[in-house]
Design a protein around this motif. Structure first.
Motif, PDB file in Angstrom:
ATOM      1  N   TRP A 171       0.832  -1.196   0.000  1.00 19.87           N
ATOM      2  CA  TRP A 171       0.000   0.000   0.000  1.00 19.87           C
ATOM      3  C   TRP A 171       0.869   1.249   0.000  1.00 19.87           C
ATOM      4  N   LEU A 172       1.915   1.220   0.837  1.00 21.56           N
ATOM      5  CA  LEU A 172       2.750   2.411   0.980  1.00 21.56           C
ATOM      6  C   LEU A 172       3.644   2.646  -0.232  1.00 21.56           C
ATOM      7  N   THR A 173       4.171   1.556  -0.809  1.00 22.16           N
ATOM      8  CA  THR A 173       5.175   1.765  -1.849  1.00 22.16           C
ATOM      9  C   THR A 173       4.601   1.751  -3.254  1.00 22.16           C
ATOM     10  N   ILE A 174       3.490   1.061  -3.450  1.00 19.50           N
ATOM     11  CA  ILE A 174       2.964   0.978  -4.815  1.00 19.50           C
ATOM     12  C   ILE A 174       1.660   1.753  -4.973  1.00 19.50           C
ATOM     13  N   GLU A 175       0.671   1.368  -4.170  1.00 17.67           N
ATOM     14  CA  GLU A 175      -0.666   1.899  -4.427  1.00 17.67           C
ATOM     15  C   GLU A 175      -0.779   3.376  -4.069  1.00 17.67           C
ATOM     16  N   LEU A 176      -0.255   3.729  -2.896  1.00 19.69           N
ATOM     17  CA  LEU A 176      -0.419   5.107  -2.463  1.00 19.69           C
ATOM     18  C   LEU A 176       0.237   6.107  -3.420  1.00 19.69           C
ATOM     19  N   PRO A 177       1.525   5.899  -3.752  1.00 18.10           N
ATOM     20  CA  PRO A 177       2.142   6.888  -4.649  1.00 18.10           C
ATOM     21  C   PRO A 177       1.418   6.999  -5.990  1.00 18.10           C
ATOM     22  N   LEU A 178       0.968   5.851  -6.504  1.00 16.12           N
ATOM     23  CA  LEU A 178       0.321   5.891  -7.818  1.00 16.12           C
ATOM     24  C   LEU A 178      -1.044   6.549  -7.772  1.00 16.12           C
ATOM     25  N   SER A 179      -1.759   6.330  -6.667  1.00 10.65           N
ATOM     26  CA  SER A 179      -3.106   6.882  -6.635  1.00 10.65           C
ATOM     27  C   SER A 179      -3.151   8.249  -5.961  1.00 10.65           C
ATOM     28  N   LEU A 180      -2.009   8.680  -5.447  1.00  6.79           N
ATOM     29  CA  LEU A 180      -2.007   9.949  -4.716  1.00  6.79           C
ATOM     30  C   LEU A 180      -2.508  11.140  -5.523  1.00  6.79           C
ATOM     31  N   PRO A 181      -2.090  11.277  -6.786  1.00  5.56           N
ATOM     32  CA  PRO A 181      -2.603  12.438  -7.522  1.00  5.56           C
ATOM     33  C   PRO A 181      -4.127  12.488  -7.565  1.00  5.56           C
ATOM     34  N   HIS A 182      -4.739  11.337  -7.830  1.00  7.38           N
ATOM     35  CA  HIS A 182      -6.203  11.335  -7.885  1.00  7.38           C
ATOM     36  C   HIS A 182      -6.787  11.594  -6.500  1.00  7.38           C
ATOM     37  N   MET A 183      -6.170  11.020  -5.483  1.00  3.64           N
ATOM     38  CA  MET A 183      -6.668  11.250  -4.132  1.00  3.64           C
ATOM     39  C   MET A 183      -6.561  12.728  -3.759  1.00  3.64           C
ATOM     40  N   MET A 184      -5.508  13.378  -4.235  1.00  4.95           N
ATOM     41  CA  MET A 184      -5.344  14.792  -3.926  1.00  4.95           C
ATOM     42  C   MET A 184      -6.476  15.603  -4.548  1.00  4.95           C
ATOM     43  N   LEU A 185      -6.921  15.192  -5.733  1.00  6.70           N
ATOM     44  CA  LEU A 185      -8.059  15.897  -6.326  1.00  6.70           C
ATOM     45  C   LEU A 185      -9.290  15.713  -5.448  1.00  6.70           C
ATOM     46  N   GLY A 186      -9.390  14.547  -4.807  1.00  9.76           N
ATOM     47  CA  GLY A 186     -10.471  14.312  -3.859  1.00  9.76           C
ATOM     48  C   GLY A 186     -10.371  15.267  -2.689  1.00  9.76           C
ATOM     49  N   ILE A 187      -9.154  15.484  -2.236  1.00 12.20           N
ATOM     50  CA  ILE A 187      -8.965  16.400  -1.112  1.00 12.20           C
ATOM     51  C   ILE A 187      -9.344  17.817  -1.535  1.00 12.20           C
ATOM     52  N   ASN A 188      -9.045  18.118  -2.784  1.00 12.54           N
ATOM     53  CA  ASN A 188      -9.476  19.381  -3.350  1.00 12.54           C
ATOM     54  C   ASN A 188     -10.994  19.554  -3.189  1.00 12.54           C
ATOM     55  N   GLN A 189     -11.732  18.509  -3.583  1.00 14.00           N
ATOM     56  CA  GLN A 189     -13.184  18.514  -3.425  1.00 14.00           C
ATOM     57  C   GLN A 189     -13.561  18.635  -1.955  1.00 14.00           C
ATOM     58  N   THR A 190     -12.819  17.914  -1.128  1.00 14.13           N
ATOM     59  CA  THR A 190     -13.085  17.964   0.302  1.00 14.13           C
ATOM     60  C   THR A 190     -12.999  19.398   0.809  1.00 14.13           C
ATOM     61  N   VAL A 191     -11.996  20.116   0.317  1.00 13.37           N
ATOM     62  CA  VAL A 191     -11.837  21.514   0.735  1.00 13.37           C
ATOM     63  C   VAL A 191     -13.062  22.334   0.337  1.00 13.37           C
ATOM     64  N   VAL A 192     -13.497  22.157  -0.916  1.00 13.08           N
ATOM     65  CA  VAL A 192     -14.660  22.917  -1.382  1.00 13.08           C
ATOM     66  C   VAL A 192     -15.899  22.555  -0.557  1.00 13.08           C
ATOM     67  N   PHE A 193     -16.113  21.266  -0.364  1.00 11.52           N
ATOM     68  CA  PHE A 193     -17.260  20.814   0.430  1.00 11.52           C
ATOM     69  C   PHE A 193     -17.188  21.403   1.841  1.00 11.52           C
ATOM     70  N   ALA A 194     -15.987  21.326   2.430  1.00 12.68           N
ATOM     71  CA  ALA A 194     -15.817  21.799   3.807  1.00 12.68           C
ATOM     72  C   ALA A 194     -16.109  23.290   3.895  1.00 12.68           C
TER      73      ALA A 194
END
Ligand SMILES: Nc1ncnc2c1ncn2[C@@H]1O[C@H](COP(=O)(O)OP(=O)(O)O)[C@@H](O)[C@H]1O
Ligand SMILES: [Mg+2]
Lengths: 352, 686
Positions: B599-622
């Motif tokens: 999870w830490l070495t493969i999945e997280l780094p690869l999916s982080l950009p998309h997850m960050m866009l989610g956080i972007n949405q989270t900010v707007v929602f918040a």
């Protein structure tokens, strides 16, 4: 038909290109003028221009299947798109059935496309929101044909390409081969005179590709359209072509029948290209037969002079004697010796 | 040394933090110290906005208008004439649909005048009996999609009728049935226009950015100034809010149509018009339908907010219920809103996906079976309602129209529940509440307020520089400078503090929940459905349970923010993790790494950009929730925006405050988006 065209209507080429150039880039026209028609893709590239098509001149006749062949990026699609005027040629003249299409108004062009042209695309280019039937009926509806009639015609096309039962499927529910069948049916729905196919089978698996090529040949034997067919697959070209145009960096290096291209390559590039091609698959019996020698003991087997060598080799070997070669009218025109066939099959080019 | 810092992002962050801390320590708080707070140089902006709006509405470009009362021409300002006509058209349409459903006299009055209507008391438009409307919805659902949609529609309408919310629900429905199509239409037109013209796209883009991050409340005052108060004003505010996503998605969809499909259209002989209407727009339908869905959701989310400026219906009642802390009633109303949203969404989707059957050779009856069925139902319902007048002697005629709040209600039950929770957990909740506020929230809040402005700028611009380069840094700086020069910097800090705490907690929850669910296909599907459903709820609904538990406190605000903003965080985590190619999972498993390592070495780094866009949405929602929660009582920008609503000269304040909130969101968006885009490019994912 415009009066200034002097060629009589019967042997008038369907497509005629005169020194067609397509050069991408902002100052393409100026560069081309100052180069005086002699385009060197390297120096143009340094000046920020990309050469798509470089001085293409050729004709395609009624019912002929011309294959445009070359590596990726050699300008095949660009040439096809110039002829269909999806892009504007930078210079040169293009005639479709004698009419200069570069001077056509957009209205005339639309009429031409609606009635005379059909095109098949590499990635199928089906409308994702429409069913098989609606996709095929689309060009008819665009023309203004009534729903009833266009749907009826589309249904016929569905049967023609063997998709009956899937009329109401959406493209995403079909396999690649099936989607391309829809693409083919759509391009044929308006009964075009000229049929453009841009790498129609390149996106398909080899087995499906073979099947689609057979299907294509079957259709062509029924329909006899004038065809411009783009491919980067030499095998495909050999299977299908009447004539082949080989392109490199936008230039048509050679345009000839498959046999002539293999036997007499015009440039080093074509030579290299054709080196690996098994010649028994291109050459016809005619090109290696010997004159009739009445003294010789020949077998009863008769083969046509137009037969591809590969298809008759086994019969020739098992005959054990030279076989008789005949023409269309069953007149004896020569004899074929097994040794000649052997040298085609296993010999090197130097022996010819 | 300097080279090392320039090379290494981690070192850069360390240096940044050191500088930031030093600045915080060195600079002393003082009103005159410009390193502590900037002078409010654009304090006059709200007033200037007020004046120009005033000028536009009452003096600019006067034209001659014929006035029948005094039988003469009179000078009237152009703009107010335009907005007035627009208002009356919209109001007329809303009333028309409303009276078709509920009966009334206003539509008749529009054509005849009040005098005539009051003389001819027979001229009243009767309501459609609720049985007819409900059966109509069932028939429509069946015609569009089939049995399931029919049942859904039927249950929704029966619920609404039985729980005595028929009238407000139909009021809301009539409002949405106008606002949503207008938004969709406007969105389509603007989207197509932006697609055709680079210039339009470039002009629209920043406007859309701001429009989508401005809190709903801040539109309200300007709308009232231009259009007055009432259902039409609510509808207009809703349209302003609901159109941007439609524009965005139309443009996105059109851009995604492949070049070959367009060429295929051209080769089939399409004219430019045919190409647009029959190839490009239909092919972009997938994204446009998402747009329609968003429009419907926004419309219903706005029902509550629009009620601030006079829109009638469920939103208005929900607001009252919340103000009176009637949790049970608020819940029932909330369910009505959600039901309408879901039914409308499913129906519009089914309508857009409806297939034509070309081979059916049908008789007249078969072709018109649904219309005929409705006619039959209509007559049956009318007769039933008529019979009802004889059967039910006392009270309202339940077979005709169930009046407001005369249905069944579960309010007692919920109230008892709330009471029970309060009695049982009072000390626990109170203790938790106090601990959270005193022990956690207040210190964080004070830390935010204790930042010298220079330190804040260096920190934010520094982060933007490290993650996104000079351009990002300058944009962030400019956005924050605007806020710093208003007189509301401290308020903005409080908003930022609530948002930050909310985002951090939501992100932790969302990433954990998302990661767990992404391990399993079934869980993934389930969670995505839950997220879909929760996103259907108008944001106000989230306030109901938290007020129930924590009363009117900062804790409630925070919990509402967290619940609301966890949705996008979860969704994007799942999507990001699920998009990691399977070969990589297998490669990881083959080389024998543990689950956590993988999870830490493969999945997280690869999916982080998309997850960050989610956080972007989270900010707007918040941010939205923080502002909406001003209703519960906060002391940040939201509170001021809410105040500006009741101020006759609130336009300038409302807009400027809205911009402040929007700019906070845009600053975060800028940093995250630049980073995510670059990261995606580096990783070669799209
Ligand atoms: N719209 C365009 N703009 C610039 N260059 C192009 C464009 N379309 C094609 N080219 C260039 O023209 C050359 C020929 O392309 P193309 O005709 O697509 O090749 P082929 O179909 O043989 O693979 C390539 O170098 C390609 O990059
Ligand atoms: Mg190509």
């Amino acid at each position: 038909m415009p009066s200034e065209v002097v060629i009589s209507e019967t042997d008038q080429p369907v497509v005629q290109c005169d020194s067609v150039y397509k050069i991408f880039g902002d100052n393409a026209i100026r560069m081309l003028q100052s180069a005086n028609g002699v385009v060197d893709s390297k120096s143009f590239h340094e000046a920020g221009c990309i050469v798509g098509v470089n001085n293409a001149s050729f004709e395609v006749n009624t019912g002929e299947l011309l294959i445009i062949m070359g590596l990726s990026g050699s300008g095949k699609s660009t040439l096809l798109r110039c002829i269909s005027r999806l892009t504007e040629a930078t210079a040169g003249k293009i005639f479709i059935e004698g009419e200069d299409i570069l001077s056509m108004s957009s209205k005339q062009l639309i009429e031409l496309r609606r009635n005379k042209m059909g095109m098949v695309f590499q990635s199928f280019a089906l409308l994702p929101d429409k069913t098989v039937l609606e996709n095929i009926a689309f060009p008819l509806q665009i023309k203004g044909t009534g729903t009833q009639e266009s749907i009826k015609r589309a249904k016929d096309m569905v049967d023609l390409v063997g998709l009956d039962g899937r009329e109401n499927y959406f493209p995403r529910q079909l396999s690649g081969g099936q989607q391309q069948r829809v693409g083919i049916a759509r391009s044929l729905a308006v009964e075009p005179d000229i049929w453009f196919l841009d790498e129609p089978f390149s996106a398909l698996d080899p087995l499906i590709r073979k099947e689609m090529q057979d299907e294509f040949l079957r259709l062509q034997s029924v329909l006899s359209k004038t065809i411009l067919f783009v491919t980067h697959d030499f095998d495909e070209a050999l299977r299908l072509a009447d004539r082949i145009a080989i392109m490199k960096d936008g230039v048509i290096e050679q345009l000839d029948t498959p046999a002539n291209i293999v036997l007499h390559p015009a440039t080093d590039y074509v030579d290299k290209f054709t080196k690996e091609v098994p010649r028994e698959r291109i050459l016809r019996v005619e090109s290696i037969m010997d004159p009739v020698d009445p003294a010789e003991d020949v077998s009863d087997l008769r083969i046509s002079k137009d037969a591809i060598i590969g298809t008759v080799a086994e019969a020739v070997f098992s005959a054990g004697k030279p076989v008789t070669v005949v023409d269309k009218n069953q007149t004896v025109v020569g004899a074929l010796h097994a040794s000649k066939v052997v040298s085609v099959l296993f010999g090197s080019r130097a022996e010819h | 040394m300097i080279d090392a810092i320039l090379q290494n992002r981690k070192l850069q962050f360390v240096v940044l933090l050191i500088v930031f801390t030093l600045l915080c320590v060195i600079i002393t708080p003082s009103d005159t110290n410009i390193f502590w707070r900037l002078p409010p140089l654009i304090k006059g902006l709200p007033l200037a906005i007020n004046d120009s709006v005033e000028y536009l509405m009452s003096d600019w470009f006067p034209i001659d208008i014929y006035d029948p009362e005094i039988d003469d021409y009179e000078q009237k300002p152009l703009l107010s004439q335009i907005t007035r006509s627009l208002s009356s058209v919209i109001l007329f349409l809303i009333n028309l649909i409303r009276e078709l459903l509920l009966g009334g006299v206003k539509t008749i009055v529009t054509f005849t005048g009040w005098d005539w209507a009051s003389e001819n008391t027979w001229a009243r438009w009767p309501a459609l009996p609720w049985t007819v409307v409900a059966s109509g919805a069932v028939i429509l659902g069946y015609a569009l999609k089939g049995l399931r949609l029919a049942i859904l529609a039927g249950l929704a309408f029966v619920y609404i009728a039985v729980f005595g919310q028929w009238e407000p629900s139909m009021e809301t429905l009539s409002f949405v049935l106008i606002a949503a199509p207008v938004s969709v239409f406007l969105g389509l037109v603007l989207g197509v226009w932006a697609y055709k013209s680079r210039v339009v796209e470039m002009v629209l883009n920043p406007i859309l950015n701001v429009a989508q991050t401005m809190p709903h409340f801040s539109y309200l005052v300007p709308v009232t100034v231009f259009f007055g108060i009432g259902d039409h004003a609510g509808a207009i505010a809703t349209v302003i809010f609901a159109t941007p996503p439609m524009v965005r998605l139309t443009l996105l969809g059109l851009k995604k149509v492949s070049a070959e499909v367009i060429e295929a259209g051209m080769m089939n002989g399409c004219t430019e018009r045919q190409l647009l209407y029959r190839v490009q727009i239909p092919s972009a339908r997938r994204d446009m339908l998402i747009g329609v869905n968003q429009v419907i959701m926004q419309c219903l989310a706005m029902t509550v907010i629009a009620s601030f400026i006079g829109a009638k219906g469920l939103g208005h009642n929900l607001l009252l219920a919340l103000n009176q802390l009637r949790i049970g009633q608020a819940l029932e109303l909330g369910i009505c809103i959600v039901l309408i949203a879901v039914v409308l969404d499913r129906m519009s989707l089914a309508w857009a996906n409806k297939q034509t059957d070309y081979f059916a050779d049908l008789s007249f009856v078969a072709r018109h079976k649904f219309s005929l069925l409705f006619l039959a139902v209509f007559m049956a319902g009318t007769i039933l309602a008529y019979v009802g007048t004889f059967l039910i002697k006392e009270g309202p005629n339940y077979l005709y129209l169930i009046p407001h709040n005369k249905g069944i209600t579960t309010e007692q039950f919920w109230q008892a529940g709330v009471d029970w929770v309060w009695e049982t957990f009072f000390y626990v909740l109170k203790g938790f509440n106090e601990w959270l506020i005193k022990g956690v929230l207040l210190p964080i809040k004070n830390a935010y307020l204790g930042m010298p402005i220079v330190a804040t700028f260096i920190l934010t611009m520094g982060i933007a520089y490290i993650l996104g380069g000079v351009r990002s840094s300058l944009i962030v700086g400019a956005l924050l400078l605007f806020i710093a020069l208003t007189e509301w910097w401290d308020r903005a800090l409080i908003t930022a503090y609530l948002m930050t705490v909310g985002v951090v907690v939501s992100t932790v929850f969302g990433v954990i929940a998302g990661t767990l669910c992404a391990q399993n296909n079934l869980a993934t599907r389930f969670m995505l459905t839950v997220c879909d459903t929760l996103q259907t709820f108008p944001s106000f609904i989230y306030l109901i349970p938290v007020i129930m538990l924590f009363g009117i406190t900062d804790t409630s605000v925070l919990f509402a923010v967290i619940v609301y903003a966890t949705i996008p965080a979860t969704r994007y985590t799942i999507e990001g993790l699920r998009s990691v190619p399977a070969q990589l999972h297998e490669a990881g498993s083959m080389s024998g790494v543990s689950w956590l390592q993988r999870w830490l070495t493969i999945e997280l780094p690869l999916s982080l950009p998309h997850m960050m866009l989610g956080i972007n949405q989270t900010v707007v929602f918040a941010l939205f929730m923080v502002i909406i929660a001003a209703m519960i009582g906060t002391d940040d920008l939201g509170q001021l925006i809410l105040k500006s609503l009741s101020d006759r000269h609130g336009v300038g304040n409302g807009l400027t405050l809205g911009l402040c909130v929007a700019f906070i969101g845009l600053a975060v968006d800028q940093v995250i988006r630049t980073w995510a885009d670059e990261r995606k490019r580096l990783l070669g994912i799209d």
